[in-house]
Design a protein around this motif. Structure first.
Motif, short mmCIF file in Angstrom:
data_model
loop_
_atom_site.label_atom_id
_atom_site.label_comp_id
_atom_site.label_asym_id
_atom_site.label_seq_id
_atom_site.Cartn_x
_atom_site.Cartn_y
_atom_site.Cartn_z
N ASP A 19 -57.74 -101.18 -7.53
CA ASP A 19 -57.74 -100.00 -6.66
C ASP A 19 -56.56 -99.09 -6.96
N GLN A 20 -55.40 -99.67 -7.21
CA GLN A 20 -54.22 -98.86 -7.51
C GLN A 20 -54.37 -98.14 -8.84
N VAL A 21 -55.03 -98.76 -9.81
CA VAL A 21 -55.29 -98.08 -11.08
C VAL A 21 -56.10 -96.82 -10.84
N ILE A 22 -57.17 -96.94 -10.08
CA ILE A 22 -58.05 -95.79 -9.85
C ILE A 22 -57.36 -94.70 -9.05
N ASN A 23 -56.49 -95.09 -8.13
CA ASN A 23 -55.82 -94.12 -7.27
C ASN A 23 -54.44 -93.71 -7.77
N ALA A 24 -54.06 -94.13 -8.95
CA ALA A 24 -52.72 -93.82 -9.47
C ALA A 24 -52.52 -92.32 -9.61
N GLU A 25 -51.32 -91.87 -9.28
CA GLU A 25 -51.05 -90.44 -9.27
C GLU A 25 -50.99 -89.82 -10.66
N GLU A 26 -50.81 -90.62 -11.71
CA GLU A 26 -50.79 -90.04 -13.05
C GLU A 26 -52.07 -89.30 -13.40
N MET A 55 -61.64 -92.22 3.09
CA MET A 55 -61.58 -91.72 1.71
C MET A 55 -60.19 -92.01 1.13
N HIS A 56 -60.20 -92.54 -0.08
CA HIS A 56 -58.93 -92.85 -0.73
C HIS A 56 -58.25 -91.57 -1.19
N SER A 57 -56.95 -91.55 -1.12
CA SER A 57 -56.18 -90.43 -1.69
C SER A 57 -55.75 -90.78 -3.08
N ILE A 58 -55.90 -89.83 -4.01
CA ILE A 58 -55.47 -90.07 -5.39
C ILE A 58 -53.96 -90.25 -5.45
N LEU A 59 -53.25 -89.82 -4.39
CA LEU A 59 -51.80 -89.93 -4.37
C LEU A 59 -51.34 -91.13 -3.55
N GLN A 60 -52.22 -92.13 -3.40
CA GLN A 60 -51.87 -93.33 -2.68
C GLN A 60 -50.59 -93.95 -3.26
N THR A 61 -49.72 -94.45 -2.39
CA THR A 61 -48.47 -95.04 -2.84
C THR A 61 -48.75 -96.27 -3.68
N GLN A 62 -48.07 -96.37 -4.81
CA GLN A 62 -48.22 -97.51 -5.69
C GLN A 62 -47.10 -98.50 -5.43
N GLU A 63 -47.45 -99.81 -5.47
CA GLU A 63 -46.44 -100.82 -5.24
C GLU A 63 -45.40 -100.80 -6.35
N MET A 64 -45.84 -100.54 -7.56
CA MET A 64 -44.89 -100.44 -8.66
C MET A 64 -44.66 -98.96 -8.97
N LYS A 65 -43.43 -98.58 -9.04
CA LYS A 65 -43.10 -97.19 -9.34
C LYS A 65 -43.24 -96.96 -10.84
N THR A 66 -44.23 -96.19 -11.23
CA THR A 66 -44.48 -95.97 -12.65
C THR A 66 -43.88 -94.66 -13.15
N ARG A 67 -43.34 -93.85 -12.23
CA ARG A 67 -42.73 -92.60 -12.67
C ARG A 67 -41.57 -92.23 -11.75
N ARG A 68 -40.75 -91.30 -12.20
CA ARG A 68 -39.64 -90.79 -11.40
C ARG A 68 -40.08 -89.49 -10.75
N SER A 69 -39.82 -89.37 -9.46
CA SER A 69 -40.28 -88.19 -8.72
C SER A 69 -39.19 -87.17 -8.48
N HIS A 70 -37.91 -87.55 -8.69
CA HIS A 70 -36.83 -86.61 -8.39
C HIS A 70 -36.73 -85.54 -9.48
N TYR A 71 -36.12 -84.41 -9.12
CA TYR A 71 -35.91 -83.32 -10.06
C TYR A 71 -34.51 -83.41 -10.64
N SER A 72 -34.39 -83.15 -11.92
CA SER A 72 -33.08 -83.13 -12.56
C SER A 72 -33.07 -82.06 -13.64
N THR A 73 -31.90 -81.83 -14.20
CA THR A 73 -31.76 -80.85 -15.28
C THR A 73 -31.91 -81.49 -16.66
#
Length: 272
Positions: free
Chosen positions: A215-222, A1-19
């Protein structure tokens, strides 16, 4: 089963926390004003100078103006890999007749810029809704930040006063995007919400134009930030197929999509 949070080859968002939420938050109307002013090829600093000369935003300080233009608008729309989409995003936002679509397109780019707000949506907002909850507490966001510390999403641990401010910024952004009521005594009521269908059509095509495989489109974390699991995404793509926006072939483990609109400009004509 695919995970919706599968790693994407292209980073489309920033995951770090900032102020950085403190410097802009929702800025929905400000984004529209700046897109009216922005010309293709302008950098954030060039746009800042134009906004300063024309007095477009009517801010109360130079610092506030710079924060909105460079840290808010510029960091969301005028940086790779999303810079290439900016001309068509501009056309959609300035010509769409749907306030909901406009708000949600701006929300998408805010989610991509602010890791803490993305996690707020996926780990607090939708989780609370699915468990039949109707409020989010300041303590919930505080716990989310503690989890971020453990997962290494902060450059360094924040002081209690900074944590308190960031919690208020996160809840404030939820209010700006009409996801939450104003926070009172550390509690914010949740507004029931479902994304506009054209927001999801835009997201699917945007991921495709960014170079992700089908496949990456369907599984993208957005998708998860909009409350959707992989089966939900498939259902929406099937709906888009019925509307002739694409042709979907899905075997459950692999998928292939034939995209009907071959340029961002062609997609824009559909959306507006």
């Amino acid at each position: 089963m695919h995970s919706i949070l599968q790693t994407q080859e292209m980073k489309t968002r920033r995951s770090h926390y900032s102020t950085s939420l403190a410097q802009s938050q929702g800025i929905i109307q400000e984004c529209l004003t700046l897109f009216e002013l922005w010309e293709e090829g302008q950098t954030a600093n060039m746009l800042l100078e134009s906004a300063r000369q024309l007095g477009s935003l009517q801010t109360d300080s130079e610092r506030r103006l710079r924060n909105i233009v460079t840290e808010g608008f510029g960091s969301r729309f005028l940086r790779p890999p999303h810079l290439e989409a900016a001309p068509e995003v501009r056309r959609v936002l300035l010509h769409s007749q749907s306030p909901k679509l406009i708000r949600e397109i701006i929300l998408l780019y805010a989610l991509r810029q602010h890791g803490i707000f993305f996690d707020f949506m996926t780990e607090l907002y939708w989780t609370t809704i699915r468990s039949a909850g109707n409020q989010i507490l300041s303590e919930d966001v505080d716990s989310l930040i503690d989890k971020g510390v453990i997962e290494g999403k902060l450059a360094r641990k924040w002081s209690p006063s900074v944590v308190e401010r960031v919690v208020s910024y996160v809840l404030g952004m939820g209010r700006d995007f009409e996801l939450l009521s104003p926070s009172r005594r550390g509690r914010a009521d949740i507004h029931s919400w479902h994304p506009h269908e054209n927001t999801l059509l835009y997201l699917a095509y945007d991921l495709h134009f960014l170079g992700l495989s089908d496949d990456q489109v369907i599984n993208a974390e957005e998708w998860t930030a909009f409350g959707l699991s992989r089966p939900d995404v498939i259902l929406y793509l099937q709906r888009f197929e019925s509307e002739s926006h694409l042709v979907l072939q899905d075997s459950g483990s692999l998928c292939r999509i034939e995209w009907s609109h071959h340029t961002r400009n062609a997609l824009t004509h559909v959306l507006i």
